[in-house]
Design a protein around this motif. Structure first.
Motif, PDB file in Angstrom:
ATOM      1  N   VAL A   1      -3.496 -14.389 -13.408  1.00 53.38           N
ATOM      2  CA  VAL A   1      -4.530 -13.625 -12.847  1.00 53.38           C
ATOM      3  C   VAL A   1      -4.485 -13.416 -11.490  1.00 53.38           C
ATOM      4  N   VAL A   2      -3.834 -14.246 -10.634  1.00 53.41           N
ATOM      5  CA  VAL A   2      -3.821 -13.875  -9.306  1.00 53.41           C
ATOM      6  C   VAL A   2      -2.837 -12.735  -8.981  1.00 53.41           C
ATOM      7  N   ASP A   3      -1.621 -12.794  -9.799  1.00 55.86           N
ATOM      8  CA  ASP A   3      -0.699 -11.588  -9.523  1.00 55.86           C
ATOM      9  C   ASP A   3      -1.427 -10.304 -10.032  1.00 55.86           C
ATOM     10  N   GLN A   4      -2.260 -10.389 -11.213  1.00 53.67           N
ATOM     11  CA  GLN A   4      -3.060  -9.226 -11.540  1.00 53.67           C
ATOM     12  C   GLN A   4      -4.112  -8.689 -10.792  1.00 53.67           C
ATOM     13  N   PHE A   5      -4.617  -9.824 -10.019  1.00 50.92           N
ATOM     14  CA  PHE A   5      -5.740  -9.262  -9.044  1.00 50.92           C
ATOM     15  C   PHE A   5      -5.048  -8.566  -8.016  1.00 50.92           C
ATOM     16  N   LEU A   6      -4.051  -9.219  -7.433  1.00 49.39           N
ATOM     17  CA  LEU A   6      -3.251  -8.744  -6.093  1.00 49.39           C
ATOM     18  C   LEU A   6      -2.698  -7.266  -6.364  1.00 49.39           C
ATOM     19  N   ALA A   7      -2.318  -6.837  -7.739  1.00 50.20           N
ATOM     20  CA  ALA A   7      -1.746  -5.864  -8.137  1.00 50.20           C
ATOM     21  C   ALA A   7      -3.000  -4.757  -8.437  1.00 50.20           C
ATOM     22  N   ASP A   8      -4.085  -5.422  -8.838  1.00 47.71           N
ATOM     23  CA  ASP A   8      -5.101  -4.303  -8.805  1.00 47.71           C
ATOM     24  C   ASP A   8      -5.606  -3.902  -7.461  1.00 47.71           C
ATOM     25  N   ARG A   9      -5.632  -4.795  -6.538  1.00 54.74           N
ATOM     26  CA  ARG A   9      -6.268  -4.512  -5.056  1.00 54.74           C
ATOM     27  C   ARG A   9      -5.256  -3.576  -4.501  1.00 54.74           C
ATOM     28  N   ARG A  10      -3.923  -3.926  -4.779  1.00 53.58           N
ATOM     29  CA  ARG A  10      -3.045  -2.747  -4.090  1.00 53.58           C
ATOM     30  C   ARG A  10      -3.135  -1.506  -4.557  1.00 53.58           C
ATOM     31  N   GLU A  11      -3.193  -1.403  -5.885  1.00 55.24           N
ATOM     32  CA  GLU A  11      -3.537   0.052  -6.424  1.00 55.24           C
ATOM     33  C   GLU A  11      -4.646   0.671  -6.138  1.00 55.24           C
ATOM     34  N   GLU A  12      -5.695  -0.344  -5.897  1.00 49.71           N
ATOM     35  CA  GLU A  12      -7.027   0.381  -5.331  1.00 49.71           C
ATOM     36  C   GLU A  12      -6.763   0.809  -3.767  1.00 49.71           C
ATOM     37  N   GLN A  13      -6.001  -0.165  -2.954  1.00 52.11           N
ATOM     38  CA  GLN A  13      -5.857   0.581  -1.558  1.00 52.11           C
ATOM     39  C   GLN A  13      -4.964   1.725  -1.560  1.00 52.11           C
ATOM     40  N   ARG A  14      -3.857   1.892  -2.585  1.00 51.99           N
ATOM     41  CA  ARG A  14      -3.131   3.186  -2.629  1.00 51.99           C
ATOM     42  C   ARG A  14      -3.933   4.476  -2.974  1.00 51.99           C
ATOM     43  N   ARG A  15      -4.946   4.317  -3.755  1.00 51.99           N
ATOM     44  CA  ARG A  15      -5.784   5.331  -4.101  1.00 51.99           C
ATOM     45  C   ARG A  15      -6.785   5.528  -2.972  1.00 51.99           C
ATOM     46  N   SER A  16      -7.208   4.539  -2.190  1.00 54.38           N
ATOM     47  CA  SER A  16      -8.030   4.928  -0.984  1.00 54.38           C
ATOM     48  C   SER A  16      -7.211   5.365   0.043  1.00 54.38           C
ATOM     49  N   ASP A  17      -5.931   5.220   0.214  1.00 52.45           N
ATOM     50  CA  ASP A  17      -5.044   5.754   1.206  1.00 52.45           C
ATOM     51  C   ASP A  17      -4.774   7.044   1.012  1.00 52.45           C
ATOM     52  N   GLU A  18      -4.525   7.439  -0.402  1.00 55.14           N
ATOM     53  CA  GLU A  18      -4.235   8.788  -0.796  1.00 55.14           C
ATOM     54  C   GLU A  18      -5.642   9.645  -0.499  1.00 55.14           C
ATOM     55  N   ARG A  19      -6.956   8.987  -0.837  1.00 59.94           N
ATOM     56  CA  ARG A  19      -8.089   9.837  -0.664  1.00 59.94           C
ATOM     57  C   ARG A  19      -8.214  10.152   0.885  1.00 59.94           C
TER      58      ARG A  19
END
Length: 92
Positions: free
Chosen positions: A60-78
């Motif tokens: 669950v920790v790895d999944q949480f971190l992967a989710d946060r990285r993806e969220e940050q990537r989308r935010s950076d793109e916007r």
């Protein structure tokens, strides 16, 4: 009960609880009774309660971190898109 409402736990009880002075305790009042457990015991109880919801082999920790990285990537793109649009509007 001591000065200012401080509760002193005798050394033998602290030892039985696995806590030492300065440790964080989780306190709960239920039915007029005070329960005090160590923060580590509290965390373990939560983990035990949630264990049935965890899939075998799931980290669950790895999944949480992967989710946060993806969220940050989308935010950076916007942000990059908004910045590029703003820069394009400044050109004469």
């Amino acid at each position: 009960m001591g000065e200012g409402g401080r509760l002193v736990i005798p050394a033998e009880m602290r030892k039985a609880m696995g806590v030492k002075p300065g440790d964080t305790l989780v306190l709960k009042v239920q039915g007029g009774e005070l329960t005090a457990i160590s923060q580590l015991v509290s965390i373990r109880k939560v983990q035990e309660r949630l264990a049935p919801y965890k899939k075998p082999g799931e980290n669950v920790v790895d999944q949480f971190l992967a989710d946060r990285r993806e969220e940050q990537r989308r935010s950076d793109e916007r942000l990059d898109r908004v910045h590029a649009e703003g820069m394009a509007m400044k050109k004469p």
